[in-house]
Scaffold this motif. Structure first.
Motif: not given
Length: 119
Positions: A2, A14, A17-20, A22-23, A87, A91-92, A95
């Motif tokens: 990610i 950026s 660090s976690t997907t959650a 960032i989302s 996609y 998981s990306g 984002i």
């Protein structure tokens, strides 16, 4: 993965660090950019009012801007849906879609600013 995607997309979140995280950041950023587009559209409409054009010409220009905005929103949403589909269920995906929305919103803001400057 990610984080690398964010760097490749030059995304504004950026630092997370976690997907959650960032989302969540990207969702907030999309909302901010949506608001910026709307504010710039309103500014462009207000500037048309200041041109001193005959009423019919002013109305036609405002109508054209409104139609342009509606069609642009359709394009933006379709383009970002294309990104989403590319996609699949990765998981990306969220984002990447948010980054697409931000990038296209930024481009529209610049288009509207340029329009306003050329009036």
């Amino acid at each position: 993965m990610i984080f690398a995607l964010l760097l490749a997309l030059n995304a504004p979140c950026s630092d997370y660090s976690t997907t959650a995280e960032i989302s969540e950041c990207m969702v907030r950023h999309v909302k901010i950019k949506d608001l910026e587009v709307e504010l710039q559209r309103q500014q462009s409409l207000a500037e048309i009012d200041l041109l001193g054009l005959p009423a019919a010409q002013q109305a036609a220009l405002k109508d054209a801007l409104q139609k342009s905005q509606t069609k642009w929103l359709s394009y933006r949403d379709a383009q970002c849906e294309f990104v989403a589909i590319s996609y699949e269920n990765g998981s990306g995906r969220g984002i990447a879609v948010a980054s697409c929305l931000v990038d296209l919103n930024d481009a529209r803001i610049e288009q509207l600013r340029k329009f306003s400057k050329e009036l």
